[in-house]
Design an enzyme around this catalytic site. Structure first.
Site, mmCIF file in Angstrom:
data_model
loop_
_atom_site.group_PDB
_atom_site.id
_atom_site.type_symbol
_atom_site.label_atom_id
_atom_site.label_comp_id
_atom_site.label_asym_id
_atom_site.label_seq_id
_atom_site.Cartn_x
_atom_site.Cartn_y
_atom_site.Cartn_z
ATOM 1 N N LYS A 197 0.742 -1.173 -0.099
ATOM 2 C CA LYS A 197 -0.052 -0.029 0.028
ATOM 3 C C LYS A 197 0.740 1.190 0.071
ATOM 4 O O LYS A 197 0.630 2.089 -0.760
ATOM 5 C CB LYS A 197 -0.891 -0.011 1.106
ATOM 6 C CG LYS A 197 -1.924 -1.027 1.513
ATOM 7 C CD LYS A 197 -2.767 -1.049 2.603
ATOM 8 C CE LYS A 197 -2.002 -0.972 4.009
ATOM 9 N NZ LYS A 197 -1.295 -2.212 4.328
ATOM 10 N N ARG A 244 -9.571 1.216 8.813
ATOM 11 C CA ARG A 244 -9.175 -0.510 8.941
ATOM 12 C C ARG A 244 -10.337 -1.103 9.737
ATOM 13 O O ARG A 244 -10.309 -2.308 10.106
ATOM 14 C CB ARG A 244 -7.857 -0.316 9.925
ATOM 15 C CG ARG A 244 -6.586 -0.422 9.030
ATOM 16 C CD ARG A 244 -5.541 -0.263 9.788
ATOM 17 N NE ARG A 244 -4.460 -0.987 9.486
ATOM 18 C CZ ARG A 244 -3.289 -0.407 9.037
ATOM 19 N NH1 ARG A 244 -3.067 0.619 9.076
ATOM 20 N NH2 ARG A 244 -2.361 -1.266 8.590
ATOM 21 N N ARG A 281 12.077 -5.922 4.148
ATOM 22 C CA ARG A 281 11.842 -4.403 4.145
ATOM 23 C C ARG A 281 12.674 -3.866 4.928
ATOM 24 O O ARG A 281 12.947 -4.024 6.123
ATOM 25 C CB ARG A 281 10.216 -4.125 4.663
ATOM 26 C CG ARG A 281 10.183 -2.444 4.760
ATOM 27 C CD ARG A 281 8.790 -2.228 4.673
ATOM 28 N NE ARG A 281 7.973 -2.574 5.772
ATOM 29 C CZ ARG A 281 6.600 -2.338 5.899
ATOM 30 N NH1 ARG A 281 6.064 -1.810 5.225
ATOM 31 N NH2 ARG A 281 6.066 -2.877 7.184
ATOM 32 N N ARG A 315 11.673 -1.801 10.597
ATOM 33 C CA ARG A 315 10.737 -1.525 11.511
ATOM 34 C C ARG A 315 10.717 -2.458 12.708
ATOM 35 O O ARG A 315 10.775 -3.542 12.214
ATOM 36 C CB ARG A 315 9.416 -1.449 10.696
ATOM 37 C CG ARG A 315 9.228 -0.058 10.225
ATOM 38 C CD ARG A 315 8.179 0.032 9.241
ATOM 39 N NE ARG A 315 6.798 -0.376 9.754
ATOM 40 C CZ ARG A 315 5.604 -0.432 8.963
ATOM 41 N NH1 ARG A 315 5.529 0.408 7.927
ATOM 42 N NH2 ARG A 315 4.446 -0.770 9.581
ATOM 43 N N ARG A 375 -0.289 -8.722 13.454
ATOM 44 C CA ARG A 375 -0.857 -7.768 12.561
ATOM 45 C C ARG A 375 -1.633 -8.606 11.595
ATOM 46 O O ARG A 375 -2.709 -7.827 11.381
ATOM 47 C CB ARG A 375 0.402 -6.955 12.011
ATOM 48 C CG ARG A 375 1.074 -5.984 12.910
ATOM 49 C CD ARG A 375 2.390 -5.581 12.287
ATOM 50 N NE ARG A 375 2.339 -4.937 11.280
ATOM 51 C CZ ARG A 375 3.258 -4.597 10.165
ATOM 52 N NH1 ARG A 375 4.377 -5.132 10.482
ATOM 53 N NH2 ARG A 375 3.005 -3.858 9.271
HETATM 54 P P1 AP5 Z 1 4.878 -1.569 1.800
HETATM 55 O O1 AP5 Z 1 4.591 -0.606 0.397
HETATM 56 O O2 AP5 Z 1 5.746 -1.098 2.856
HETATM 57 O O3 AP5 Z 1 3.615 -2.214 2.283
HETATM 58 P P2 AP5 Z 1 2.259 -1.757 3.301
HETATM 59 O O4 AP5 Z 1 1.286 -2.357 2.647
HETATM 60 O O5 AP5 Z 1 2.467 -0.328 3.135
HETATM 61 O O6 AP5 Z 1 2.917 -2.216 4.546
HETATM 62 P P3 AP5 Z 1 2.767 -1.677 5.931
HETATM 63 O O7 AP5 Z 1 3.591 -2.783 6.817
HETATM 64 O O8 AP5 Z 1 3.413 -0.365 6.080
HETATM 65 O O9 AP5 Z 1 1.281 -1.616 6.345
HETATM 66 P P4 AP5 Z 1 0.531 -1.741 7.572
HETATM 67 O O10 AP5 Z 1 -0.792 -1.600 7.124
HETATM 68 O O11 AP5 Z 1 0.796 -3.015 8.272
HETATM 69 O O12 AP5 Z 1 1.421 -0.707 8.468
HETATM 70 P P5 AP5 Z 1 1.095 0.615 8.823
HETATM 71 O O13 AP5 Z 1 2.276 1.680 8.737
HETATM 72 O O14 AP5 Z 1 -0.294 1.240 8.194
HETATM 73 O O15 AP5 Z 1 5.778 -2.825 1.264
HETATM 74 C C1 AP5 Z 1 6.016 -3.894 1.882
HETATM 75 C C2 AP5 Z 1 7.719 -4.258 1.398
HETATM 76 O O16 AP5 Z 1 7.568 -5.266 0.228
HETATM 77 C C3 AP5 Z 1 8.712 -3.196 1.005
HETATM 78 O O17 AP5 Z 1 9.957 -3.673 1.402
HETATM 79 C C4 AP5 Z 1 8.478 -3.033 -0.569
HETATM 80 O O18 AP5 Z 1 9.422 -2.439 -0.973
HETATM 81 C C5 AP5 Z 1 8.070 -4.440 -0.941
HETATM 82 N N1 AP5 Z 1 7.123 -4.552 -1.850
HETATM 83 C C6 AP5 Z 1 5.965 -3.604 -1.976
HETATM 84 N N2 AP5 Z 1 5.054 -3.992 -3.094
HETATM 85 C C7 AP5 Z 1 5.937 -5.044 -3.702
HETATM 86 C C8 AP5 Z 1 5.570 -5.851 -4.816
HETATM 87 N N3 AP5 Z 1 4.671 -5.710 -5.790
HETATM 88 N N4 AP5 Z 1 6.491 -6.955 -5.071
HETATM 89 C C9 AP5 Z 1 7.537 -7.346 -4.278
HETATM 90 N N5 AP5 Z 1 7.724 -6.514 -3.060
HETATM 91 C C10 AP5 Z 1 7.164 -5.365 -2.982
HETATM 92 O O19 AP5 Z 1 0.487 0.555 10.318
HETATM 93 C C11 AP5 Z 1 1.473 0.272 11.420
HETATM 94 C C12 AP5 Z 1 0.566 0.238 12.660
HETATM 95 O O20 AP5 Z 1 0.058 1.473 13.041
HETATM 96 C C13 AP5 Z 1 -0.703 -0.956 12.702
HETATM 97 O O21 AP5 Z 1 -0.314 -2.066 13.107
HETATM 98 C C14 AP5 Z 1 -1.487 -0.122 13.689
HETATM 99 O O22 AP5 Z 1 -1.022 -0.473 15.135
HETATM 100 C C15 AP5 Z 1 -1.212 1.231 13.637
HETATM 101 N N6 AP5 Z 1 -2.346 1.655 12.592
HETATM 102 C C16 AP5 Z 1 -1.998 2.414 11.453
HETATM 103 N N7 AP5 Z 1 -3.044 2.760 10.733
HETATM 104 C C17 AP5 Z 1 -4.280 2.451 11.582
HETATM 105 C C18 AP5 Z 1 -5.374 2.632 11.763
HETATM 106 N N8 AP5 Z 1 -6.414 2.973 10.686
HETATM 107 N N9 AP5 Z 1 -6.351 2.194 12.790
HETATM 108 C C19 AP5 Z 1 -5.741 1.694 13.799
HETATM 109 N N10 AP5 Z 1 -4.455 1.427 13.724
HETATM 110 C C20 AP5 Z 1 -3.599 1.697 12.762
#
Ligand code: AP5
Length: 234
Positions: A13, A88, A127, A160, A171
């Site tokens: 994402k 979410r 990552r 991270r 997660r």
């Molecule tokens: P990346 O693009 O970083 O993936 P992502 O989907 O953004 O992953 P996140 O881990 O950031 O998502 P998340 O939803 O768990 O975490 P968030 O930060 O929102 O890609 C991942 C890896 O794969 C990278 O190395 C990239 O290079 C590689 N890659 C990407 N696309 C690829 C492809 N097509 N092929 C191969 N490799 C690829 O949230 C963190 C925490 O914050 C949550 O756990 C929660 O505690 C809190 N939080 C955030 N939002 C909320 C909410 N709305 N409500 C409540 N708590 C929340």
């Protein structure tokens, strides 16, 4: 254009939100990035969020909803935005509708990233993130020019905290339990578009470009068809 990106942790994402934001000139709003910024700066919000993030749990709705509501009221969101990681939960989704309603606006689409859990484990294990600019890399799929070093800031990349295997499993559990029901929710509203996010990064970007272009062309009165990828209208 008002777009939300749905999907499990690590589906890509953030990677695609950054691409789309640059391409379309729309702000990328990532709740995860907002929490990490606050964590880095040791604010009360950061300290609160850390307790949940470390355990692989969602930060409570009332906290997250307030943050997003404030962010969406800012001037740069007037013509559109890309929401990365919000909503979410169903409650977050309802709050988003409420804000958009108050703005006299509505969502254009919810892009759902589809990838198997095993692929996700592999992506998150590899990552790496720049602690300064936040740019994301992958040791295999999106390597930096020099191993372990940010292309822009020239400093060592880090992992991270919540990318540890045991936290990723939690997660994923939170995702399946609390976020996955949103897929059906947006499908019922005819807003859902699925993307095969198991493809390489560039192929996923191309698929998203096609989706966005289709929406733009079907809303000719809202978005300029003379300026490709000008999504800031409406
Ligand atoms: P990346 O693009 O970083 O993936 P992502 O989907 O953004 O992953 P996140 O881990 O950031 O998502 P998340 O939803 O768990 O975490 P968030 O930060 O929102 O890609 C991942 C890896 O794969 C990278 O190395 C990239 O290079 C590689 N890659 C990407 N696309 C690829 C492809 N097509 N092929 C191969 N490799 C690829 O949230 C963190 C925490 O914050 C949550 O756990 C929660 O505690 C809190 N939080 C955030 N939002 C909320 C909410 N709305 N409500 C409540 N708590 C929340």
């Amino acid at each position: 254009m008002k777009i939300i990106l749905l999907g499990a942790p690590g589906v890509g994402k953030g990677t695609q939100a950054a691409f789309l934001s640059k391409k379309a000139g729309l702000p990328q709003i990532s709740t995860g990035d907002i929490f990490r910024y606050n964590l880095k700066n040791e604010t009360p919000l950061g300290k609160l969020a850390k307790g949940y993030m470390d355990k692989g749990l969602l930060v409570p709705d009332e906290v997250t909803i307030n943050i997003v509501q404030d962010r969406l009221m800012q001037e740069d969101c007037k013509y559109g935005f890309i929401l990365d990681g919000f909503p979410r939960t169903l409650s977050q989704s309802e709050s988003l509708d409420k804000v958009l309603n108050e703005m006299g606006s509505a969502l254009d689409c919810a892009i759902n990233f589809d990838v198997a859990d095993q692929v996700i484990m592999n992506r998150l294990a590899g990552r790496r993130v720049c602690p300064n600019c936040g740019k994301t890399f992958h040791i295999v799929y999106e390597p930096p020019r020099e191993q372990g070093i940010c292309d822009t800031c020239r400093i060592p990349l880090t992992q991270r905290e919540d990318d540890r295997e045991e936290t990723v499993i939690k997660r994923l559990h939170s995702y399946h339990e609390q976020t996955e029901p949103l897929i059906e929710h947006y499908q019922r509203r005819n807003l859902l578009v699925n993307v095969d996010a198991a493809k390489p990064i560039d192929a996923v970007s191309a698929e998203i470009e096609m989706i966005i272009d289709k929406i733009r062309l079907s809303n000719k009165e809202k978005y300029s068809i003379h300026k490709p990828f000008d999504l800031t209208a409406g």
